[in-house]
Scaffold this motif. Sequence first.
Motif, short mmCIF file in Angstrom:
data_model
loop_
_atom_site.label_atom_id
_atom_site.label_comp_id
_atom_site.label_asym_id
_atom_site.label_seq_id
_atom_site.Cartn_x
_atom_site.Cartn_y
_atom_site.Cartn_z
N GLN A 183 0.83 -1.21 0.00
CA GLN A 183 0.00 0.00 0.00
C GLN A 183 0.86 1.26 0.00
OE1 GLN A 183 -2.46 -0.71 3.43
NE2 GLN A 183 -3.51 -2.44 2.46
N LEU A 184 2.00 1.19 0.68
CA LEU A 184 2.91 2.34 0.73
C LEU A 184 3.55 2.60 -0.63
CD1 LEU A 184 4.50 4.46 2.45
CD2 LEU A 184 6.22 2.67 2.83
N LEU A 185 4.03 1.54 -1.28
CA LEU A 185 4.73 1.68 -2.55
C LEU A 185 3.79 1.69 -3.75
CD1 LEU A 185 7.74 -0.77 -1.95
CD2 LEU A 185 7.64 1.70 -1.51
N GLU A 186 2.54 1.26 -3.55
CA GLU A 186 1.54 1.18 -4.61
C GLU A 186 2.04 0.34 -5.79
OE1 GLU A 186 0.60 5.27 -5.46
OE2 GLU A 186 -0.86 5.36 -3.84
N ILE A 187 2.70 -0.76 -5.48
CA ILE A 187 3.25 -1.64 -6.49
C ILE A 187 2.25 -2.73 -6.85
CG2 ILE A 187 4.36 -3.16 -4.79
CD1 ILE A 187 6.64 -3.53 -6.80
N THR A 188 2.24 -3.15 -8.09
CA THR A 188 1.40 -4.25 -8.54
C THR A 188 2.05 -5.57 -8.12
OG1 THR A 188 0.77 -2.93 -10.47
CG2 THR A 188 0.25 -5.29 -10.52
N ILE A 189 1.28 -6.45 -7.49
CA ILE A 189 1.79 -7.74 -7.04
C ILE A 189 0.89 -8.85 -7.58
CG2 ILE A 189 2.30 -9.24 -5.07
CD1 ILE A 189 2.91 -6.80 -3.41
N ILE A 190 1.53 -9.88 -8.12
CA ILE A 190 0.81 -11.10 -8.49
C ILE A 190 1.47 -12.24 -7.72
CG2 ILE A 190 0.14 -12.68 -10.35
CD1 ILE A 190 0.24 -10.36 -12.27
N MET A 191 0.69 -12.91 -6.90
CA MET A 191 1.23 -13.93 -5.99
C MET A 191 0.50 -15.25 -6.18
SD MET A 191 1.65 -13.76 -1.81
CE MET A 191 0.00 -14.26 -1.33
N VAL A 192 1.26 -16.32 -6.12
CA VAL A 192 0.71 -17.68 -6.17
C VAL A 192 0.64 -18.24 -4.75
CG1 VAL A 192 1.28 -20.07 -6.77
CG2 VAL A 192 1.42 -18.28 -8.50
N THR A 193 -0.49 -18.86 -4.41
CA THR A 193 -0.61 -19.57 -3.14
C THR A 193 -1.62 -20.70 -3.32
OG1 THR A 193 -1.08 -19.39 -0.76
CG2 THR A 193 -2.43 -18.07 -2.22
N HIS A 194 -1.49 -21.74 -2.48
CA HIS A 194 -2.51 -22.79 -2.46
C HIS A 194 -3.47 -22.56 -1.29
CE1 HIS A 194 0.38 -24.21 0.54
NE2 HIS A 194 -0.65 -24.81 1.09
N ASP A 195 -3.19 -21.51 -0.50
CA ASP A 195 -3.91 -21.24 0.75
C ASP A 195 -4.99 -20.20 0.51
OD1 ASP A 195 -4.78 -20.52 3.27
OD2 ASP A 195 -2.79 -20.48 4.16
N LEU A 196 -6.24 -20.63 0.51
CA LEU A 196 -7.34 -19.70 0.26
C LEU A 196 -7.43 -18.62 1.33
CD1 LEU A 196 -9.78 -18.92 -1.50
CD2 LEU A 196 -11.17 -20.44 -0.07
N GLU A 197 -7.15 -18.98 2.59
CA GLU A 197 -7.21 -17.99 3.68
C GLU A 197 -6.20 -16.87 3.41
OE1 GLU A 197 -9.53 -18.21 5.80
OE2 GLU A 197 -10.13 -20.31 5.61
N GLU A 198 -5.00 -17.23 2.95
CA GLU A 198 -3.99 -16.23 2.63
C GLU A 198 -4.46 -15.35 1.47
OE1 GLU A 198 0.65 -16.47 2.74
OE2 GLU A 198 -0.01 -17.43 0.87
N ALA A 199 -5.05 -15.97 0.47
CA ALA A 199 -5.54 -15.22 -0.69
C ALA A 199 -6.60 -14.21 -0.28
CB ALA A 199 -6.10 -16.18 -1.73
N ILE A 200 -7.54 -14.63 0.56
CA ILE A 200 -8.61 -13.74 1.01
C ILE A 200 -8.04 -12.56 1.78
CG2 ILE A 200 -10.61 -13.57 2.55
CD1 ILE A 200 -11.24 -16.50 1.77
N LYS A 201 -7.05 -12.82 2.59
CA LYS A 201 -6.45 -11.77 3.40
C LYS A 201 -5.67 -10.77 2.56
CE LYS A 201 -3.12 -10.98 7.16
NZ LYS A 201 -2.32 -11.60 8.24
N MET A 202 -4.92 -11.26 1.56
CA MET A 202 -3.97 -10.42 0.85
C MET A 202 -4.53 -9.73 -0.39
SD MET A 202 -1.24 -11.07 2.72
CE MET A 202 0.20 -10.55 1.80
#
Length: 315
Positions: A183-202
């Motif tokens: 949020q500070l850097l306003e950078i675009t991030i694309i992340m892979v995870t198998h963890d739905l809870e992590e995905a919902i949070k991030m």
Amino acid sequence: MIEVKSLSKQFGTQIAVNDLTFKVDSGQFCVLVGTSGCGKSTMLRMLNRLIEPSQGQILIKGQDVTTLPPEQLRRRIGYVIQGVGLFPHRTIHQNIATVPKLLGWKKADIDARVVELLTLFKLDAATFAGKYPHQLSGGEQQRVGVARALAAKPELLLMDEPFGALDPLTRELLQDELLKIQQLLEITIIMVTHDLEEAIKMADVIAVMDKGELLQLDTPEVLLRHPKAGFVQELVGGTERPLRLLSTKQVSQIMSAQTAQPIGQLPTINANANLREAMALLIWEQVEQLQVVDAAGQIIGHVSMHELLQQGARA
């Protein structure tokens, strides 16, 4: 903006990614989720041409990535993997300085950037800059790995299961840190995870993949409220869905403003906490209401069990 058009990848007779088309806006945090072998990591590696697509097109800010030499492209894109991949015989300073040095930055600018990033990731530069990777904990190494990926101020950060090998507490702390930095850097991030809870949070948006195909791309709330039938619906769960939905909002979004003096000894919760955390605290403390505090610890409102139940009931 990242734009993917009709992207496919075939290894021999096996189709790893099949006809993907989607967009990720500048400054968004997009998370790819799905079962192992569904094509998430292959998709990610095609973005920086570690894997070349069989067909299709990838545009970053309107520029086709194939028009750039792979090495030049990768210097514009940060890349973080689960195993960190720090150079074991280089100091932390030297690791973070790798890409800026390749780009010909002045030594003073490199030194300042290293200190800036170590400070951003809550690693004291005087203590950590001269250390080697083996002298750091897993969580500290992962912080340095992300710092190195951000060193040359990339326009895009790719992350492949970055927190998968960490213990739950360290993982949660790093997730929180990354969200603040993004949020500070306003950078675009694309992340892979198998963890739905992590995905919902991030995530600002979640892309659900299965068998090489993109099934749904939506905000966490829309994904949970309106999952497509079949695999997506099974992924987001049935009875767990209302609780997961609580994770998509912060206490500050539903709290009632503080209009009176603090109510006795009611427990407090930070305004940035999510509603699921508030629900857990209410149950643990066996109270009907929590006082909401800001970063300075000042009471700014309150939230009740009734308000939380109303949110969950909308799933």
